[in-house]
Design a protein around this motif. Structure first.
Motif, PDB file in Angstrom:
ATOM      1  N   SER A  42      25.915  94.256 -23.658  1.00  0.00           N
ATOM      2  CA  SER A  42      24.486  93.678 -24.251  1.00  0.00           C
ATOM      3  C   SER A  42      24.712  92.528 -23.772  1.00  0.00           C
ATOM      4  CB  SER A  42      24.603  93.671 -25.932  1.00  0.00           C
ATOM      5  OG  SER A  42      23.696  93.471 -26.697  1.00  0.00           O
ATOM      6  N   PRO A  74      19.350  95.392 -26.750  1.00  0.00           N
ATOM      7  CA  PRO A  74      19.740  95.056 -27.767  1.00  0.00           C
ATOM      8  C   PRO A  74      21.091  95.853 -28.215  1.00  0.00           C
ATOM      9  CG  PRO A  74      17.401  95.859 -27.642  1.00  0.00           C
ATOM     10  CD  PRO A  74      18.093  96.477 -26.137  1.00  0.00           C
ATOM     11  N   ASP A  77      18.851  93.554 -34.759  1.00  0.00           N
ATOM     12  CA  ASP A  77      20.089  93.196 -34.067  1.00  0.00           C
ATOM     13  C   ASP A  77      21.685  93.404 -33.952  1.00  0.00           C
ATOM     14  OD1 ASP A  77      20.697  93.886 -30.861  1.00  0.00           O
ATOM     15  OD2 ASP A  77      20.014  91.577 -30.454  1.00  0.00           O
TER      16      ASP A  77
END
Length: 426
Positions: A134, A140, A230
Motif C-alpha cells: 500500500s 488503499p 483507509d
C-alpha cells in the motif's frame, strides 16, 4: 526470440489493459499513478524472477521447498496406503495416480499453513507485506492487505477472516474485493500444482497475480477512498470484532483461544473436505466435458468443446506472442480452465509440459502462469455464496449483478500475468 512475436506480446499486454479501461465503471476515477507504479513493479519482479540467476534460483528453491513438503507427506500416505505410493517413498506402487501425487499431500500441507496462522506467523507476514504494498503503490490499505491475504488463504477463507472489514466498507469496495477474489490461489495447494507443472512458474505467477489483481480491479471498479475510510479493521476484542475473530477460528465462543489440538483436528478434517471437493469437481467436469464432446460429435466429428473454446479465446492467446498453432492450442487450454478448473488442465498437460519440444519455454511459462489461479465460472458462485453469508442484502445484490465483470477481472488478471512473464521467457 522473434522480434515480431515480442512486439505482439507487448501489444497483448496493452490490449488487456485497454479491455479493462473499456469496461471500467468510472474511467475518470482511475488512479493512474497507482496503476503505473504497480505495473512497473510487476515488470521488475517478472524480470528479476526470470532473467537473473539469483532470481531464478530463489523461485526454484521455493518450488523445491513445496516439492519437499509433498515428498514428506508421501511418508504418511505410505503408512496408511502403501500400495498407492511408489517404493521411493516407502510404498509398493509402480506409479502414483493424480489423487495420491497431487491431492493427498494436502492433508499435511493445509494443517501446516493453518498452524502458521494459529501461532501468528502468517498473519504477521500478510499484514506487513500488505502495508508495504500500500505504501509503495498508493493503493488503499485494505485492498493491498487483501491482495496478499487471498494468495495465502484462498478467496472464501480470506473473505471469512475479513468479515468485520466487509461489513464496515461500502458496497462498491466490497465489489472490488469480489473482483480480486477471482484471481487467488491458496498456499496450501501450491504443492499440488508443483507436482504437475513447472514449479518455478507457479511461484512466479503468485506475486504477479497479486499485483495484476490490484491493477485490473482499480481500473474496472475505481473507488475513491478517504483517509478516514483507509483503515484495516482489527480482529478480536469485543462486539462485532469478537464475532469476526470467532468466525475466523481465532477464538471460541467464550472468548478464549481454541486449544491447538482441537484446532489441528478441525484443520485436518477441512483438508479432507478440500480433497473431496477438488476430486469431485475434476471427475465431474472432465466427464461433463466428455459428454458435451460426444453430443457435439453427433453434428460434426470436428466439433468439440476444446475447438469451440479455442476459436473464442484464440485472439487473446495469439496476443501472447505465440505462433498460430501454439496459440490455438493455448486458447483451448484457456477455455477449458475457465469452464472447468486449473486442475483439469494441469492433469491434461502434466505428462508433457516439461518437454520443450512440445511446449517451448515461452509457451510453457505463459500457460503455467495463466492456469495458476482459481479464475473460472464456478469460482463466481463460491464468491457470491461467501458474501451472502457475510454482508447485508444490498451489498450482496451489487456483487450478484456483476458476475460478468467478476469473470472478466479473473480472465484479465491471468492474461496480464501470463503476458508479462512471457516478455522475459523465450
Amino acid at each position: 526470440m522473434s522480434l515480431t512475436y515480442l512486439l505482439v506480446n507487448i501489444l497483448g499486454v496493452i490490449v488487456y489493459l485497454g479491455i479493462a479501461i473499456l469496461f471500467s465503471k468510472d474511467r475518470k476515477a482511475i488512479n493512474w499513478r497507482s496503476v503505473i507504479v504497480v505495473l512497473v513493479i510487476n515488470l521488475v519482479i517478472a524480470f528479476v524472477l526470470t532473467e537473473f540467476k539469483w532470481g531464478r534460483d530463489g523461485v526454484k528453491a521455493a518450488a523445491d521447498g513445496f516439492n519437499w513438503l509433498v515428498q514428506v507427506s508421501y511418508k504418511g500416505i505410505a503408512f496408511a496406503l502403501p500400495n498407492w505410493v511408489t517404493p521411493d517413498f516407502g510404498g509398493t506402487a509402480k506409479t502414483m495416480n493424480f489423487v495420491t501425487s497431487a491431492l493427498l499431500p494436502i492433508l499435511m500441507i493445509v494443517p501446516l499453513f493453518d498452524t502458521l496462522t494459529y501461532i501468528g506467523v502468517l498473519p504477521w507476514i500478510i499484514k506487513w507485506v500488505g502495508r508495504g504494498l500500500s505504501f509503495i503503490t498508493g493503493a488503499p490499505k485494505f485492498e493491498s492487505f487483501f491482495a496478499v491475504e487471498m494468495m495465502f488463504l484462498g478467496n472464501t477463507e480470506a473473505l471469512a477472516v475479513s468479515s468485520l472489514q466487509l461489513k464496515q466498507m461500502s458496497a462498491k469496495r466490497n465489489l472490488t474485493l469480489a473482483l480480486m477474489s477471482m484471481s487467488c490461489v491458496t498456499a496450501s495447494i501450491i504443492g499440488a500444482y508443483t507436482q504437475m507443472v513447472p514449479g518455478q512458474y507457479v511461484l512466479t505467477a503468485i506475486p504477479l497475480n497479486v499485483l495484476n489483481a490490484l491493477i485490473i480491479t482499480s481500473i474496472l471498479n475505481p473507488v475513491k477512498v478517504t483517509p478516514e475510510e483507509d483503515t484495516i479493521a482489527k480482529m478480536g476484542g469485543s462486539g462485532a470484532a469478537s464475532e469476526a475473530a470467532e468466525e475466523a477460528g481465532d477464538v471460541s465462543a467464550d472468548g478464549k483461544r481454541e486449544p491447538y489440538f482441537s484446532f489441528l483436528g478441525d484443520s485436518i478434517l477441512g483438508a479432507g473436505r478440500l480433497i473431496l471437493i477438488i476430486a469431485a469437481n475434476v471427475i465431474a467436469f472432465v466427464a461433463l466435458a466428455a459428454l458435451i464432446d460426444k453430443i457435439l460429435a453427433l453434428f460434426n466429428p470436428w466439433l468439440s468443446l476444446e475447438h469451440i473454446l479455442g476459436i473464442i479465446m484464440f485472439p487473446f492467446a495469439w496476443l501472447m506472442g505465440l505462433d498460430v498453432d501454439h496459440a490455438f492450442q493455448f486458447a483451448q487450454f484457456m477455455g477449458m480452465k475457465l469452464v472447468t478448473n486449473e486442475f483439469v488442465v494441469m492433469g491434461k498437460i502434466a505428462g508433457t509440459i516439461n518437454n520443450l519440444s512440445i511446449f517451448p519455454a515461452h509457451y510453457q511459462a505463459q500457460l503455467t502462469v495463466f492456469i495458476t489461479s482459481f479464475a473460472n465460472f464456478s469460482t463466481t458462485g463460491m464468491i457470491i455464496g461467501a458474501f451472502k453469508g457475510l454482508v447485508d442484502k444490498k451489498k450482496n445484490d451489487l456483487i450478484s449483478k456483476n458476475v460478468g465483470i467478476m469473470l472478466l477481472s479473473g480472465i484479465l488478471v491471468s492474461l496480464m500475468s501470463a503476458g508479462i512473464v512471457g516478455l522475459f521467457v523465450w
